[in-house]
Design a protein around this motif. Sequence first.
Motif, mmCIF file in Angstrom:
data_model
loop_
_atom_site.group_PDB
_atom_site.id
_atom_site.type_symbol
_atom_site.label_atom_id
_atom_site.label_comp_id
_atom_site.label_asym_id
_atom_site.label_seq_id
_atom_site.Cartn_x
_atom_site.Cartn_y
_atom_site.Cartn_z
ATOM 1 N N PRO A 1 5.189 7.370 5.201
ATOM 2 C CA PRO A 1 3.983 7.863 4.536
ATOM 3 C C PRO A 1 2.791 7.007 4.943
ATOM 4 C CG PRO A 1 5.760 7.562 2.952
ATOM 5 C CD PRO A 1 6.178 6.894 4.220
ATOM 6 N N GLY A 2 1.668 7.652 5.203
ATOM 7 C CA GLY A 2 0.523 6.946 5.753
ATOM 8 C C GLY A 2 -0.715 7.050 4.896
ATOM 9 N N GLN A 3 -1.649 6.142 5.161
ATOM 10 C CA GLN A 3 -2.931 6.139 4.468
ATOM 11 C C GLN A 3 -4.035 6.024 5.498
ATOM 12 O OE1 GLN A 3 -3.919 2.634 2.122
ATOM 13 N NE2 GLN A 3 -5.009 3.891 0.619
ATOM 14 N N LEU A 4 -4.969 6.978 5.467
ATOM 15 C CA LEU A 4 -6.154 6.941 6.320
ATOM 16 C C LEU A 4 -7.345 6.553 5.459
ATOM 17 C CD1 LEU A 4 -7.732 7.487 8.945
ATOM 18 C CD2 LEU A 4 -7.892 9.892 8.226
ATOM 19 N N ARG A 5 -7.959 5.414 5.794
ATOM 20 C CA ARG A 5 -9.134 4.939 5.065
ATOM 21 C C ARG A 5 -10.255 4.681 6.061
ATOM 22 N NH1 ARG A 5 -7.938 0.374 0.678
ATOM 23 N NH2 ARG A 5 -9.970 1.188 -0.001
ATOM 24 N N ALA A 6 -11.425 5.195 5.745
ATOM 25 C CA ALA A 6 -12.592 4.990 6.606
ATOM 26 C C ALA A 6 -13.846 5.196 5.773
ATOM 27 C CB ALA A 6 -12.569 5.964 7.785
ATOM 28 N N SER A 7 -14.882 4.428 6.076
ATOM 29 C CA SER A 7 -16.130 4.577 5.342
ATOM 30 C C SER A 7 -17.302 4.161 6.213
ATOM 31 C CB SER A 7 -16.110 3.738 4.058
ATOM 32 O OG SER A 7 -16.010 2.355 4.360
ATOM 33 N N SER A 8 -18.482 4.687 5.855
ATOM 34 C CA SER A 8 -19.735 4.340 6.509
ATOM 35 C C SER A 8 -20.849 4.666 5.527
ATOM 36 C CB SER A 8 -19.903 5.149 7.807
ATOM 37 O OG SER A 8 -20.222 6.494 7.511
ATOM 38 N N ASP A 9 -22.089 4.624 5.994
ATOM 39 C CA ASP A 9 -23.205 4.999 5.135
ATOM 40 C C ASP A 9 -23.201 6.492 4.815
ATOM 41 O OD1 ASP A 9 -24.046 2.387 5.207
ATOM 42 O OD2 ASP A 9 -25.500 2.720 6.826
ATOM 43 N N PHE B 1 -20.230 8.565 4.581
ATOM 44 C CA PHE B 1 -19.037 9.119 3.953
ATOM 45 C C PHE B 1 -18.054 8.005 3.603
ATOM 46 C CE2 PHE B 1 -17.922 8.643 8.377
ATOM 47 C CZ PHE B 1 -16.621 8.153 8.317
ATOM 48 N N ALA B 2 -17.023 8.381 2.842
ATOM 49 C CA ALA B 2 -15.872 7.521 2.582
ATOM 50 C C ALA B 2 -14.682 8.435 2.324
ATOM 51 C CB ALA B 2 -16.111 6.611 1.386
ATOM 52 N N ILE B 3 -13.553 8.143 2.965
ATOM 53 C CA ILE B 3 -12.338 8.906 2.732
ATOM 54 C C ILE B 3 -11.176 7.949 2.510
ATOM 55 C CG2 ILE B 3 -13.036 10.962 4.012
ATOM 56 C CD1 ILE B 3 -11.402 9.975 6.364
ATOM 57 N N ASP B 4 -10.275 8.350 1.642
ATOM 58 C CA ASP B 4 -9.051 7.598 1.364
ATOM 59 C C ASP B 4 -7.956 8.637 1.147
ATOM 60 O OD1 ASP B 4 -7.018 5.941 0.595
ATOM 61 O OD2 ASP B 4 -8.184 4.855 -0.912
ATOM 62 N N MET B 5 -7.178 8.907 2.207
ATOM 63 C CA MET B 5 -6.204 9.986 2.192
ATOM 64 C C MET B 5 -4.779 9.452 2.297
ATOM 65 S SD MET B 5 -7.906 12.809 1.995
ATOM 66 C CE MET B 5 -9.603 12.541 1.484
ATOM 67 N N LEU B 6 -3.887 9.977 1.457
ATOM 68 C CA LEU B 6 -2.458 9.717 1.561
ATOM 69 C C LEU B 6 -1.812 10.896 2.269
ATOM 70 C CD1 LEU B 6 -1.747 8.295 -2.008
ATOM 71 C CD2 LEU B 6 -2.137 7.023 0.118
ATOM 72 N N VAL B 7 -0.983 10.609 3.281
ATOM 73 C CA VAL B 7 -0.414 11.651 4.132
ATOM 74 C C VAL B 7 1.101 11.502 4.158
ATOM 75 C CG1 VAL B 7 -0.493 12.722 6.407
ATOM 76 C CG2 VAL B 7 -2.510 11.507 5.552
ATOM 77 N N ASN B 8 1.805 12.584 3.779
ATOM 78 C CA ASN B 8 3.266 12.571 3.730
ATOM 79 C C ASN B 8 3.832 13.751 4.507
ATOM 80 O OD1 ASN B 8 4.197 10.412 1.633
ATOM 81 N ND2 ASN B 8 2.421 11.409 0.713
ATOM 82 N N PRO B 9 4.862 13.526 5.331
ATOM 83 C CA PRO B 9 5.466 14.632 6.080
ATOM 84 C C PRO B 9 6.353 15.485 5.180
ATOM 85 C CG PRO B 9 6.639 12.596 6.544
ATOM 86 C CD PRO B 9 5.471 12.219 5.660
ATOM 87 N N VAL B 10 6.335 16.800 5.418
ATOM 88 C CA VAL B 10 7.217 17.733 4.709
ATOM 89 C C VAL B 10 7.981 18.580 5.726
ATOM 90 C CG1 VAL B 10 5.919 17.818 2.562
ATOM 91 C CG2 VAL B 10 5.257 19.315 4.440
ATOM 92 N N GLY B 11 8.089 18.068 6.931
ATOM 93 C CA GLY B 11 8.814 18.742 7.996
ATOM 94 C C GLY B 11 9.027 17.778 9.149
ATOM 95 N N PRO B 12 9.765 18.197 10.177
ATOM 96 C CA PRO B 12 10.116 17.292 11.281
ATOM 97 C C PRO B 12 8.985 17.118 12.284
ATOM 98 C CG PRO B 12 11.016 19.466 11.682
ATOM 99 C CD PRO B 12 10.366 19.530 10.322
ATOM 100 N N PHE B 13 9.123 16.090 13.117
ATOM 101 C CA PHE B 13 8.264 15.953 14.281
ATOM 102 C C PHE B 13 8.623 17.032 15.298
ATOM 103 C CE2 PHE B 13 8.099 11.612 12.602
ATOM 104 C CZ PHE B 13 6.746 11.366 12.661
ATOM 105 N N VAL B 14 7.651 17.351 16.159
ATOM 106 C CA VAL B 14 7.860 18.323 17.228
ATOM 107 C C VAL B 14 7.592 17.647 18.563
ATOM 108 C CG1 VAL B 14 7.012 20.455 18.283
ATOM 109 C CG2 VAL B 14 7.293 20.322 15.810
ATOM 110 N N LEU B 15 8.512 17.827 19.521
ATOM 111 C CA LEU B 15 8.327 17.360 20.893
ATOM 112 C C LEU B 15 8.092 18.586 21.762
ATOM 113 C CD1 LEU B 15 11.180 14.683 21.209
ATOM 114 C CD2 LEU B 15 8.851 14.411 20.343
ATOM 115 N N LYS C 1 -9.137 10.945 -2.037
ATOM 116 C CA LYS C 1 -10.515 11.013 -2.509
ATOM 117 C C LYS C 1 -11.472 10.965 -1.330
ATOM 118 C CE LYS C 1 -9.519 8.881 -6.988
ATOM 119 N NZ LYS C 1 -9.682 10.179 -7.706
ATOM 120 N N MET C 2 -12.619 11.583 -1.530
ATOM 121 C CA MET C 2 -13.590 11.686 -0.459
ATOM 122 C C MET C 2 -15.000 11.674 -1.058
ATOM 123 S SD MET C 2 -13.793 14.754 2.345
ATOM 124 C CE MET C 2 -14.156 16.000 1.113
ATOM 125 N N MET C 3 -15.911 11.004 -0.372
ATOM 126 C CA MET C 3 -17.303 10.969 -0.812
ATOM 127 C C MET C 3 -18.200 11.181 0.394
ATOM 128 S SD MET C 3 -19.371 8.076 -3.026
ATOM 129 C CE MET C 3 -19.225 6.829 -1.717
#
Length: 373
Positions: free
Chosen positions: A170-178, A180-194, A224-226
Motif C-alpha cells: 500500500p502506498g502514499q502519494l504526498r505532494a504540495s506547492s503554493d 495545491f496539496a494532495i495526500d493519497m492512500l493507494v491500495n491494489p485490488v487486483g494483480p499487476f499486468v505485464l 485529501k486534496m486542497m
Amino acid sequence: MKKNFKVLMLIVVAICVGTGASVLWLCWQHVSQPKLTSLNEFDSILSANSQSVFEPVLPDSPVILPEDFRFHQDFQQEWWHFFANVTDERGREYGIQWSYLRVAREEAAQRGWLNPQLFISYISIGSRENSVHEQRIARGGVGQAGMENRPFRIWLDNWNWRSLGKTPFPGQLRASSDKFAIDMLVNPVGPFVLPGEQGYVVKDDMLPIASYNFSAPFLNVNGKMMLDDGDQVTVRGHGWLSKEWGTGLLASQHQGWDWLVIPLDETSTLSVHRYRRESRQPYLSGYIATNDGKYWALDDSQLTLEPLLHSTLENGHSVPLEWELRVPRFGVNVRVRPINTNQWLPFVVPYWQGAIETIGSHNSQGFMQLYGY
C-alpha cells in the motif's frame, strides 16, 4: 546588439542560479540552443540512439517483480505514471496525475553534481471547472531526488511516493506547492499486468524499438486534496500506476504517441497505445486485463482508434481531444472526450494529459496522454 545579448544571458543565468543549481543546465539549454521545430528539446533523449552506451531492450529479458520496482541505472530512461479519477463529498469529479521521469545523457557512474541523471516530476489536477499543474526538476547525485526500495520510496523535493514495504503498495502519494496539496492512500485490488511478452512491449512492427513495462491497473484511491482556493476536500475513487523503462522510448521515425486508459467496469480495464509514424499508418497496440488475472493482447486487427475532433488550444497547439474507440470482440464502441480541455502541460516534456469520459457501450472515466503535438 551583442551587448544586449550578453546582458540578457547574464539575467537568465542569474535567474537560473536563483532557482537552484539543479536547473542551471536546463536554463542554459533553453537560452543557448535553437528551438526544435518538430517536437521538444528532449526528443533526442526519448529517442533510440544506435551509439548509446546504455543497455538495449531485449525480448529475452522478462520483467520480474518485485525486483523490477528498482531503478534501472543501466538504461537511459525510466518513467512512472499514476492516474486517478476521484470524487469528493459533494460529488465533484477530479483527475489527478503524477509523473516521475529519470533520464541520462551518459552513464551515471559519477557522483554529486557530475552525475548526468536528470529527474523530472509533474503533478496535474483537473476538474470540469479548472485545473492546476506544476513541474519539479532535479539533478541526480545530490540527494534532491532518487529512489529507495527498503522500504520503497521515490522522491523529488517534498513530492514523494512511499510505502512501508519493498513494493509501491500500500502506498502514499504526498505532494504540495503554493497551488495545491494532495495526500493519497493507494491500495491494489487486483494483480499487476505485464503487457506484451512478459513486460517486453514492441512499439513498431518494422523498427527495433521496444521498452519494458508493468502496470497496476486496479487501485483504490482515497485521501485529501486542497487546490489554490484553499478548500480542502476528501476524495475517493480508482487509479492506475505504471512504469516504463528502456533505452529509447521512441524511434526516430515516430512523431509521438496517443495513450488511453479506460476502466470498462469494476473488474476490467483497457489500455491502448497509438504510435504516430512518418509516412506510415500509426502502430496500434493494447490490452484488456481483468482483476482476476486474465489478459488479452490487442493489435490493429482487433481495435480501432480514430481522432474525431482536433481542438486548437490557447497556446496554438492543435490536439485531437475527441476519439472513436472500438474493440468489437469485447463489445467496446465508445466516443472519448476530455473532462477538461485545459490540460496541456507546458513543461520540459510537453504534452496533453488529463481525465476523459466515454459515451457509448461503456460509460466510464479514465485518462489520456497525447505527446508530440
